[in-house]
Design an enzyme around this catalytic site. Sequence first.
Site, PDB file in Angstrom:
ATOM      1  N   GLU A 229      23.244 -12.914  42.607  1.00  0.00           N
ATOM      2  CA  GLU A 229      21.789 -12.818  42.705  1.00  0.00           C
ATOM      3  C   GLU A 229      21.197 -14.007  41.961  1.00  0.00           C
ATOM      4  OE1 GLU A 229      20.155  -9.096  41.329  1.00  0.00           O
ATOM      5  OE2 GLU A 229      22.029  -8.060  41.728  1.00  0.00           O
ATOM      6  N   LYS A 231      19.029 -15.754  39.158  1.00  0.00           N
ATOM      7  CA  LYS A 231      18.596 -15.426  37.791  1.00  0.00           C
ATOM      8  C   LYS A 231      17.151 -15.895  37.670  1.00  0.00           C
ATOM      9  CE  LYS A 231      20.006 -15.827  32.946  1.00  0.00           C
ATOM     10  NZ  LYS A 231      18.648 -15.878  32.413  1.00  0.00           N
ATOM     11  N   ARG A 236      13.135  -9.939  30.911  1.00  0.00           N
ATOM     12  CA  ARG A 236      13.883  -8.744  31.300  1.00  0.00           C
ATOM     13  C   ARG A 236      13.109  -7.514  30.816  1.00  0.00           C
ATOM     14  NH1 ARG A 236      19.705  -8.265  31.199  1.00  0.00           N
ATOM     15  NH2 ARG A 236      20.241  -6.419  32.439  1.00  0.00           N
TER      16      ARG A 236
END
Length: 530
Positions: A229, A231, A236
């Site tokens: 995937e 980044k 986060r």
Amino acid sequence: MRCAIMRAFADLLDGLIYTRSRNAKLKLIGDYLRAAPDPDRGWAMAALTGRLDLPAVKPALIRAMVEERVDPVLYAMSRDFVGDSAETIALLWPEPAAAPETMAPLTVSQVVATLGGISRSDAPAALATMLDRLDADARFALLKLSTGALRVGISARLAKTALARAFGLDVEAVEEVWHGLAPPYAPLFDWAEGRAAQPSARDLPVFRPFMLAHPLEQESVDLADYAAEWKWDGIRVQLVHVAGETRLYSRAGDDITHSFPEVAGAFATPGVLDGELLVKGAFQGGEAASFNTLQQRLGRKLVSAKTLADYPAFVRLYDILFDGAEDLRDLPWSARRARLERFAARLDPERFDLSAVIAAADFAALEELRAGARDASIEGVMLKRRSAPYVAGRRAGLWYKWKRDPLVADCVLMYAQRGSGKRSSFYSDYTFGAWTAEGALLPVGKAYFGFTDEELKWLDHHVRTHTVNRFGPVRETDKSLVLEVAFDSIHESRRHKSGLAMRFPRISRIRTDKPAREADTIETLRKHLT
């Protein structure tokens, strides 16, 4: 015993500051927690993990207070030399008329109780009274405790690991209940010492530790075993909705719900999700904007309607930990991904989308895609083992982060400032610049890492021998040294005279071989704008 209770906490801080070994730090904290009484050790854990907040005590208040008792010029010069305000004040504070031995011992919990329930106007007198009861070492501990700026070289995770080891607990179990408890953590220590069962966080919207990634160091991985995937370059976050309550947590476990009310308000489906918080860029057709744009939203306690409209936030979803009350963390990534896709289909597409799996035939094809990724919001690639459960922390072989190669620029050293803690004797914070078309040098960034200890000594000597001006703690150099600076991206900035700001700059090389006039220009750097 002189300042006996605060002495134990002071000795702990002193030991942590001067100990480099991780195992030695764990032992120091563990020994303190086993020996200290309740609730002192609970408040100490709150301080070590950044969860102690004494809002009445601010650095400016302490500075004004000490300048009433000590010559301000002497204090400023001493602070510049020592490099730490708490240590400087602890050493300069006038000795009280009554010796500390004759005064009643002061405890950590007494400090918290007094300063936690006091007004800002009353705080200086209360703090001064306590400082008068202590010797220099304990004064240092008091000041560190009261401001919350310990800077003793440990993370919250290390402090929790020390607690777990000291009492024979699993650190993941400690993490699991940590955010459902409040300082001074009496239920936690009751469990640790066998007086009660493990606290439960089942019906509370608490934070669960994130699964983290190791940097990819091997040459390749098999994409049959790993999913890839992008980044994304946001922050986060963990989304939690339990018992009718929604919380957003940062990677550090901080509650940031109030800063992103539109995201929290849109998440009302019971469960726990992991994702990347991003801001939509109007100039990018509603796609994710750069981290520089996201910064307009970070740290705001109150978010205006204009800010919500100008910088709309959304979450790109990575993983699912809970679907309703069902804990999915032991399932393999492939099974969790299928559950996440079904869960995400029920959410508002304006606020939530899925981080897509990258379609690449093999690792070589993925490497080519990564090399061409210069999107403003892409940092690199994540590689996730398809069979991996969701486990807290970093586990070898499960998740890897493969960041895109950094950009580099040759910049000229302009200013230097002393560091803090172990670096307080060295000029270790460097501001550097690039040339304008008219031949002026404008700052484009500041870095304080990327160099070895030997290079730090060399740079410190250069600053001291090439100083042309001083501005308080800052030295201006003669603009003769070129530094090769690595950075992840560069963005427009109205805060800097150059109009540019680097993301994650670090010193990658000292270019003694290159004349300053041959360093890069502002125009060259602008070509890297994202």
